[in-house]
Every structure is written in structure tokens, then in C-alpha cells.
Design a protein around this motif. Structure first.
Motif, PDB file in Angstrom:
ATOM      1  N   LYS A  15       3.291  -6.633  44.576  1.00 57.56           N
ATOM      2  CA  LYS A  15       4.239  -7.189  43.594  1.00 57.56           C
ATOM      3  C   LYS A  15       5.577  -7.465  44.275  1.00 57.56           C
ATOM      4  O   LYS A  15       6.005  -6.727  45.152  1.00 57.56           O
ATOM      5  CB  LYS A  15       4.417  -6.177  42.463  1.00 57.56           C
ATOM      6  CG  LYS A  15       5.202  -6.689  41.315  1.00 57.56           C
ATOM      7  CD  LYS A  15       5.240  -5.659  40.204  1.00 57.56           C
ATOM      8  CE  LYS A  15       6.131  -6.140  39.088  1.00 57.56           C
ATOM      9  NZ  LYS A  15       6.240  -5.154  38.031  1.00 57.56           N
ATOM     10  N   PHE A  16       6.240  -8.536  43.852  1.00 54.94           N
ATOM     11  CA  PHE A  16       7.541  -8.873  44.423  1.00 54.94           C
ATOM     12  C   PHE A  16       8.606  -7.885  43.961  1.00 54.94           C
ATOM     13  O   PHE A  16       8.633  -7.482  42.809  1.00 54.94           O
ATOM     14  CB  PHE A  16       7.972 -10.289  44.027  1.00 54.94           C
ATOM     15  CG  PHE A  16       7.325 -11.358  44.856  1.00 54.94           C
ATOM     16  CD1 PHE A  16       7.730 -11.569  46.164  1.00 54.94           C
ATOM     17  CD2 PHE A  16       6.318 -12.141  44.337  1.00 54.94           C
ATOM     18  CE1 PHE A  16       7.148 -12.548  46.937  1.00 54.94           C
ATOM     19  CE2 PHE A  16       5.721 -13.124  45.098  1.00 54.94           C
ATOM     20  CZ  PHE A  16       6.136 -13.333  46.404  1.00 54.94           C
ATOM     21  N   ILE A  17       9.480  -7.506  44.891  1.00 54.05           N
ATOM     22  CA  ILE A  17      10.651  -6.689  44.596  1.00 54.05           C
ATOM     23  C   ILE A  17      11.857  -7.615  44.714  1.00 54.05           C
ATOM     24  O   ILE A  17      12.029  -8.283  45.729  1.00 54.05           O
ATOM     25  CB  ILE A  17      10.788  -5.516  45.594  1.00 54.05           C
ATOM     26  CG1 ILE A  17       9.532  -4.650  45.610  1.00 54.05           C
ATOM     27  CG2 ILE A  17      12.027  -4.691  45.292  1.00 54.05           C
ATOM     28  CD1 ILE A  17       9.274  -3.887  44.351  1.00 54.05           C
ATOM     29  N   PHE A  18      12.685  -7.654  43.674  1.00 54.08           N
ATOM     30  CA  PHE A  18      13.875  -8.489  43.683  1.00 54.08           C
ATOM     31  C   PHE A  18      15.061  -7.626  44.083  1.00 54.08           C
ATOM     32  O   PHE A  18      15.427  -6.704  43.366  1.00 54.08           O
ATOM     33  CB  PHE A  18      14.093  -9.123  42.313  1.00 54.08           C
ATOM     34  CG  PHE A  18      13.053 -10.153  41.975  1.00 54.08           C
ATOM     35  CD1 PHE A  18      13.280 -11.485  42.255  1.00 54.08           C
ATOM     36  CD2 PHE A  18      11.854  -9.799  41.393  1.00 54.08           C
ATOM     37  CE1 PHE A  18      12.332 -12.447  41.962  1.00 54.08           C
ATOM     38  CE2 PHE A  18      10.900 -10.745  41.097  1.00 54.08           C
ATOM     39  CZ  PHE A  18      11.136 -12.078  41.388  1.00 54.08           C
ATOM     40  N   LEU A  19      15.646  -7.921  45.246  1.00 54.56           N
ATOM     41  CA  LEU A  19      16.753  -7.138  45.783  1.00 54.56           C
ATOM     42  C   LEU A  19      18.066  -7.826  45.456  1.00 54.56           C
ATOM     43  O   LEU A  19      18.290  -8.970  45.832  1.00 54.56           O
ATOM     44  CB  LEU A  19      16.590  -6.966  47.300  1.00 54.56           C
ATOM     45  CG  LEU A  19      17.633  -6.108  47.997  1.00 54.56           C
ATOM     46  CD1 LEU A  19      17.637  -4.692  47.438  1.00 54.56           C
ATOM     47  CD2 LEU A  19      17.355  -6.059  49.489  1.00 54.56           C
ATOM     48  N   ARG A  20      18.918  -7.099  44.737  1.00 51.17           N
ATOM     49  CA  ARG A  20      20.245  -7.595  44.362  1.00 51.17           C
ATOM     50  C   ARG A  20      21.274  -6.749  45.085  1.00 51.17           C
ATOM     51  O   ARG A  20      21.186  -5.536  45.076  1.00 51.17           O
ATOM     52  CB  ARG A  20      20.480  -7.446  42.851  1.00 51.17           C
ATOM     53  CG  ARG A  20      19.475  -8.126  42.001  1.00 51.17           C
ATOM     54  CD  ARG A  20      19.627  -7.726  40.554  1.00 51.17           C
ATOM     55  NE  ARG A  20      20.960  -7.224  40.285  1.00 51.17           N
ATOM     56  CZ  ARG A  20      21.522  -7.135  39.106  1.00 51.17           C
ATOM     57  NH1 ARG A  20      20.871  -7.463  38.058  1.00 51.17           N
ATOM     58  NH2 ARG A  20      22.749  -6.682  38.956  1.00 51.17           N
ATOM     59  N   LYS A  70      12.308 -10.449  47.520  1.00 54.04           N
ATOM     60  CA  LYS A  70      13.098 -11.657  47.306  1.00 54.04           C
ATOM     61  C   LYS A  70      14.545 -11.248  47.077  1.00 54.04           C
ATOM     62  O   LYS A  70      14.818 -10.269  46.389  1.00 54.04           O
ATOM     63  CB  LYS A  70      12.588 -12.438  46.094  1.00 54.04           C
ATOM     64  CG  LYS A  70      11.215 -13.053  46.319  1.00 54.04           C
ATOM     65  CD  LYS A  70      10.864 -13.987  45.192  1.00 54.04           C
ATOM     66  CE  LYS A  70       9.531 -14.655  45.498  1.00 54.04           C
ATOM     67  NZ  LYS A  70       9.251 -15.749  44.586  1.00 54.04           N
ATOM     68  N   LEU A  71      15.464 -11.998  47.669  1.00 57.25           N
ATOM     69  CA  LEU A  71      16.882 -11.740  47.485  1.00 57.25           C
ATOM     70  C   LEU A  71      17.379 -12.530  46.283  1.00 57.25           C
ATOM     71  O   LEU A  71      17.023 -13.690  46.100  1.00 57.25           O
ATOM     72  CB  LEU A  71      17.669 -12.129  48.738  1.00 57.25           C
ATOM     73  CG  LEU A  71      17.290 -11.378  50.015  1.00 57.25           C
ATOM     74  CD1 LEU A  71      18.106 -11.893  51.184  1.00 57.25           C
ATOM     75  CD2 LEU A  71      17.492  -9.884  49.840  1.00 57.25           C
ATOM     76  N   VAL A  72      18.225 -11.900  45.458  1.00 57.16           N
ATOM     77  CA  VAL A  72      18.727 -12.515  44.238  1.00 57.16           C
ATOM     78  C   VAL A  72      20.159 -12.975  44.469  1.00 57.16           C
ATOM     79  O   VAL A  72      20.971 -12.251  45.036  1.00 57.16           O
ATOM     80  CB  VAL A  72      18.676 -11.512  43.062  1.00 57.16           C
ATOM     81  CG1 VAL A  72      19.222 -12.135  41.798  1.00 57.16           C
ATOM     82  CG2 VAL A  72      17.248 -11.035  42.845  1.00 57.16           C
ATOM     83  N   ALA A  73      20.465 -14.197  44.042  1.00 54.39           N
ATOM     84  CA  ALA A  73      21.824 -14.750  44.124  1.00 54.39           C
ATOM     85  C   ALA A  73      22.080 -15.560  42.867  1.00 54.39           C
ATOM     86  O   ALA A  73      21.159 -15.912  42.132  1.00 54.39           O
ATOM     87  CB  ALA A  73      21.982 -15.630  45.361  1.00 54.39           C
ATOM     88  N   LEU A  74      23.332 -15.856  42.603  1.00 53.54           N
ATOM     89  CA  LEU A  74      23.692 -16.718  41.482  1.00 53.54           C
ATOM     90  C   LEU A  74      23.461 -18.170  41.864  1.00 53.54           C
ATOM     91  O   LEU A  74      23.592 -18.545  43.031  1.00 53.54           O
ATOM     92  CB  LEU A  74      25.163 -16.512  41.108  1.00 53.54           C
ATOM     93  CG  LEU A  74      25.535 -15.138  40.583  1.00 53.54           C
ATOM     94  CD1 LEU A  74      27.029 -15.056  40.337  1.00 53.54           C
ATOM     95  CD2 LEU A  74      24.777 -14.829  39.304  1.00 53.54           C
TER      96      LEU A  74
END
Length: 157
Positions: free
Chosen positions: A104-109, A135-139
Motif C-alpha cells: 500500500k502507498f504511504i503518503f509522506l507529508r 509518495k511525497l505530498v505537496a500543495l
């Protein structure tokens, strides 16, 4: 004796003719109440940690139904969703989640103020724990020349 039953109306089927119809009004009332509950509860299901995310001009991808967010706050504390965890317990806490899977994907903020080395430390902890889909999270940002950093503009011929 049989005549009294007929005269009393016990043998008359017209009194019970409307009893065969189903009353759907209570069913509709219950459905409307459930609709209101879900409309109120849906916005509350998102992660609301105060993190100042950097912006990106990449095309946004579809978000999965139940994403797992790992956040690095400005004080370098790590959280899964809104629950703060210690870095040494990060992989153990992800493994203990009910819907956890290494595929499962992990979203890293990470907050904008977090040093790059701290972000890489958390990435290394996740990788060592077997979580390779990160996956890296950005605006989202509007792609224009004014939004690009000065170093990128100077590289153009």
C-alpha cells in the motif's frame, strides 16, 4: 352463530384491503438522516495536522479511498494520521494498523521548515521497514515563470 360473525363484520375483507401496502415514509426518513450524517462526517475524516506544505506544479494524481499519511511536523515529531508516534515505533505502528500492507502507498507529508536530512531519515526508516511505495505530498501550484525558483530561471539559455 355463523350469521352473527358475518353481520359483525369479521368476515369482511374490505377492512383489511389497505394493510397490504408498504409504508415507505419511515424508510425515506431514515435514509435522509443517514445522508445528513455522512455529509457531516465525511469532511471530518481527513487529516488536519497543521503542516505548511511546499507547492508543486506536477499534475495531481487520484487519491486512494483510505490513504495512510505519515507527517513530519515543524518540531520534527512524526505522526501517522493524527496520532503522534516515536520514530523507532513508526514501522511497528504502521504494521499494527488494521488495513496495513507493505504494497500500500504511504503518503509522506513534511512541513516546509523540516530539514532535508530529517525527511530522508524518515524515508530510510520506512524503507528499512519494508515500505517501498512512498509518495511525497505537496500543495498544488499554478505553473508559471514567476512561481519557479530563481536558480531554475537562471539555468535557461
Amino acid at each position: 352463530m355463523g350469521a352473527s360473525l358475518v353481520e359483525g363484520g369479521f368476515d369482511d375483507d374490505e377492512d383489511f384491503a389497505e394493510a397490504h401496502e408498504i409504508n415507505v415514509t419511515p424508510f425515506i426518513d431514515v435514509m435522509l438522516v443517514l445522508l445528513i450524517i455522512f455529509m457531516v462526517a465525511a469532511p471530518l475524516a481527513t487529516v488536519e495536522l497543521p503542516i505548511d506544505l511546499p507547492t508543486s506544479t506536477a499534475t495531481p494524481q487520484k487519491k486512494p479511498d483510505k490513504p495512510t499519511y505519515v507527517s513530519i511536523k515543524p518540531d520534527l515529531a512524526v505522526a501517522i494520521g493524527e496520532t503522534q508516534v516515536k520514530r523507532v515505533d513508526l514501522v511497528r505502528a504502521l504494521d499494527a494498523m488494521a488495513d496495513s500492507s507493505k504494497d500500500k502507498f504511504i503518503f509522506l507529508r513534511a512541513d516546509r521548515a523540516v530539514p532535508y536530512g530529517e525527511l530522508m531519515d524518515v524515508l530510510e526508516i520506512l524503507r528499512a521497514g519494508g515500505y517501498s511505495k512512498i509518495k511525497l505530498v505537496a500543495l498544488e501550484a499554478v505553473p508559471d515563470a514567476a512561481a519557479q525558483p530563481a536558480g531554475v530561471q537562471n539555468l535557461k539559455p
